[in-house]
Design a protein around this motif. Structure first.
Motif, short mmCIF file in Angstrom:
data_model
loop_
_atom_site.label_atom_id
_atom_site.label_comp_id
_atom_site.label_asym_id
_atom_site.label_seq_id
_atom_site.Cartn_x
_atom_site.Cartn_y
_atom_site.Cartn_z
N ALA A 162 45.67 8.06 151.41
CA ALA A 162 46.69 8.86 152.10
C ALA A 162 46.99 10.12 151.31
N TRP A 191 40.43 10.68 156.64
CA TRP A 191 41.25 10.26 157.77
C TRP A 191 40.98 8.82 158.20
N MET A 194 42.32 6.12 155.72
CA MET A 194 43.78 6.19 155.66
C MET A 194 44.40 5.52 156.88
N LEU A 198 46.54 2.03 157.00
CA LEU A 198 47.90 2.00 157.55
C LEU A 198 48.03 0.91 158.61
N LEU A 260 51.18 15.22 158.91
CA LEU A 260 51.09 14.14 157.93
C LEU A 260 52.42 13.90 157.23
N PHE A 264 54.46 10.34 157.00
CA PHE A 264 55.10 9.76 155.82
C PHE A 264 56.58 9.50 156.10
N SER A 267 56.90 6.46 158.28
CA SER A 267 56.63 5.27 157.47
C SER A 267 57.85 4.92 156.63
#
Length: 331
Positions: A162, A191, A194, A198, A260, A264, A267
């Motif tokens: 990431a 990509w 990552m 996830l 991105l 984050f 998340s």
């Protein structure tokens, strides 16, 4: 809820936001460091120049977050660091290597510069892997059993990927020409792992923690929180589409990085929802771990002075050094 009861929530919010800003801001420069092994010596100079004005300020947020954990939640601080003593030490070794290599590579002779570059790359990788391991152990509540180290190991692999993707999109935004073309290709390579990491971690987290499973998969909560993974998926898909379009080399070069950052942030929201009201999941609540209200009131005064200064300096540095990267000169 009285003000005394509200104070621990204020501090857990400040600590969480501080660590989020650190993960995003230091995440991209750790990512840039890990990508340097793919670049030519001239491109490495440009890559270091792209993060040069920011990396010191970025790490200030880590100091703030850990400092708040220490003074506002001393019980949690003792528990967390006793469980994570070794990876924390190794992370600090990695950050020290990065700091030393960052400065010495600029003045080093050609035959020594390669050594400092390698130390910079190694320090970036070490810090990233350790942060992933610590995150995995923290999310699982420092559980014991064969599945918990596997979960932490998976995050120790996924988080550097990431960071690499975040760093590559930073370079897409901050550079042009052949290096920007390379950064787009690096982004495309980073990509898939990552996204896969996830997805797997999102599936494994409820399996690891019953508390998380209950919060995410009971009605009506599941209807409300479903927007987080859906929005995350849309943002990640948009990143990939942008990387394959000419817009990534033009006026929208900033958008993959911004998307991105959104991933984050989402998340972080998901993690915060999963563990609330715990500081250490299933072990210490916010109120159990907090210092006395009298202490928190005094600490709040200090934070009210310190935090605006950090925000102002960070904002000023990003404003002054906005735009494409120019040569970094320590003369």
């Amino acid at each position: 809820m009285s003000f005394d009861e509200l104070l621990p929530l204020i501090f857990i919010g400040l600590m969480g936001v501080s660590l989020l800003v650190y993960v995003v801001s230091d995440g991209y420069d750790l990512g840039v460091g890990m990508l340097m092994h793919r670049a030519t010596p001239e491109e490495r100079d440009t890559m270091v120049a792209s993060i040069g004005p920011f990396w010191d300020a970025n790490e200030t947020w880590l100091v703030l977050g850990v400092g708040l954990l220490l003074v506002a939640f001393p019980k949690a601080h003792g528990l967390v660091l006793s469980e994570l003593y070794l990876p924390t030490t190794l992370m600090l070794v990695g950050l020290i290597l990065r700091g030393a290599a960052f400065d010495f590579r600029v003045k080093a002779k050609a035959d020594r510069k390669v050594m400092w570059d390698r130390l910079f790359i190694a320090g970036s990788m070490l810090a990233s892997v350790c942060q992933g391991w610590m995150l995995g152990r923290y999310v699982s509540g420092f559980g014991e059993g064969w599945n918990y180290p596997i979960f932490a190991g998976a995050i120790a692999i996924a988080l550097p990927m990431a960071y690499a993707l975040l760093g590559a999109t930073w370079l897409v935004m901050k550079t042009d020409g052949p290096l920007q073309d390379k950064a787009i290709e690096w982004s495309k390579i980073a990509w898939p792992p990552m996204v896969l990491g996830l997805i797997l971690i999102s599936m494994a987290t409820p399996w690891i923690s019953e508390s998380v499973r209950v919060r995410w998969f009971t009605l009506p909560a599941i209807i409300a929180v479903a927007s987080i993974p859906i929005t995350t998926g849309i943002a990640l898909l948009a990143v990939r589409l942008l990387l394959g379009s000419p817009a990534a080399r033009g006026g929208l070069c900033w958008l993959p990085f911004a998307l991105l950052v959104l991933v984050f942030f989402l998340s972080f929201l998901g993690l915060s929802y999963s563990i609330y009201p715990f500081v250490v999941i299933d072990r210490l609540t916010v109120w159990q771990a907090a210092s006395s209200p009298e202490s928190l009131k005094i600490i709040l005064i200090g934070v009210s002075i310190t935090l605006p200064v950090i925000i102002a300096y960070t904002g000023f540095s990003y404003r002054v050094f906005r735009g494409k990267t120019i040569e970094l000169d320590y003369a």
